[in-house]
Design an enzyme around this catalytic site. Structure first.
Site, PDB file in Angstrom:
ATOM      1  N   ASP A  96       0.822  -1.206   0.000  1.00 53.63           N
ATOM      2  CA  ASP A  96       0.000   0.000   0.000  1.00 53.63           C
ATOM      3  C   ASP A  96       0.859   1.260   0.000  1.00 53.63           C
ATOM      4  OD1 ASP A  96      -2.396   1.427   0.077  1.00 53.63           O
ATOM      5  OD2 ASP A  96      -2.396   1.513   2.263  1.00 53.63           O
ATOM      6  N   ASN A 153     -10.573  -2.770  -6.331  1.00 55.04           N
ATOM      7  CA  ASN A 153      -9.808  -1.816  -7.155  1.00 55.04           C
ATOM      8  C   ASN A 153     -10.507  -1.455  -8.455  1.00 55.04           C
ATOM      9  OD1 ASN A 153      -6.496  -3.062  -6.221  1.00 55.04           O
ATOM     10  ND2 ASN A 153      -7.728  -1.426  -5.324  1.00 55.04           N
TER      11      ASN A 153
END
EC number: 2.5.1.-
Length: 249
Positions: free
Chosen positions: A30, A78
């Site tokens: 991340d 996503n």
């Protein structure tokens, strides 16, 4: 497990007894977007920079002797990002896989894919399958590329598979237990996650390997993913080795 002789850029791994190493490390990579924003760059530049971190962490995992590594590459959530970013991510992932698989093969890494093919496109799916085939005999480490992956969907798929077998009379409802459910996960031959690691300072799991991480040790590190390197990975391993695991007791 065979450790291959590779140019490790002169970096010596820490000495961690094998019994103190996690067998399976799951990593949420991340911080690419924030890394780019801090530099007034387009978000895609952060994803590009993240490739070096990925390669270095894989190298560090092989070097120190971690047998199973799962990387959260692209989640089912996503798809909700901007279409241009999604298109770039899928194309970039395809290119990275094609560009790096010979390196992984040289390191003795077996590449696997967890996720669903829906919406990925034939070319990307073929690259994934080809990479699995090319590296299937490698033994230094198992690398699980989690692409179009969501843990809740994985669990739903497992339940559907079990229900189908119960309805067909292949198994009884009474026989269903944790082991049977675990065997219906995308990677049933992988052990449960021992260490769940996330970069960027965010303290959440984001629908990644929820079933497998029931008793995992959680380590959240502040460094953004493009800046992450094997030294950071090794620091997490050292922290893990100093913990006393309870497994819910």
């Amino acid at each position: 497990m065979e450790i291959f002789s590779v140019d490790w850029t002169g970096q010596t791994p820490p000495h961690i007894p094998r019994k103190s190493l996690p067998r399976h490390v799951a990593v949420v990579m991340d911080g690419n977007g924030r890394w780019a924003n801090q530099r007034n760059l387009p978000r895609i530049e952060g994803h590009k920079a993240g490739e070096s971190a990925l390669i270095d962490v894989v190298a560090g995992a092989v070097q120190v002797g971690v047998p199973y590594l799962s990387l959260y590459v692209f989640s089912t959530e996503n798809w909700l990002r901007a279409p241009d970013e999604v298109r770039f991510l899928l194309r970039f992932t395809r290119d990275v896989i094609a560009r790096r698989r010979e390196l992984f093969a040289h390191w003795g890494v077996r590449v696997r894919w967890s996720g669903v093919p829906n919406r990925l496109g034939k070319v990307l799916v073929k690259e994934l399958r080809d990479t699995e085939e090319i590296t299937k005999k490698n033994t230094a480490m198992n690398l699980n590329v989690c692409l179009n992956y969501g843990s809740r969907q994985e669990i739903v798929n497992a339940i559907k598979s079990i229900v189908s077998d119960v309805n067909s009379g292949l198994i009884s409802a009474k026989s269903v237990n944790e082991k049977i459910i675990s065997r219906r996960m995308y990677m049933p031959d992988f052990p449960d996650v021992d260490l769940f690691l996330r970069s960027s300072g965010e303290n959440r799991m984001s629908n990644f390997m929820l079933w497998q991480s029931a008793y995992a040790e959680l380590i959240f590190m502040s460094k953004l993913w493009p800046d992450f390197r094997r030294d950071d990975f090794w620091a997490a391993l050292r922290a893990y080795s100093g913990r006393s695991r309870r497994f819910g007791r």
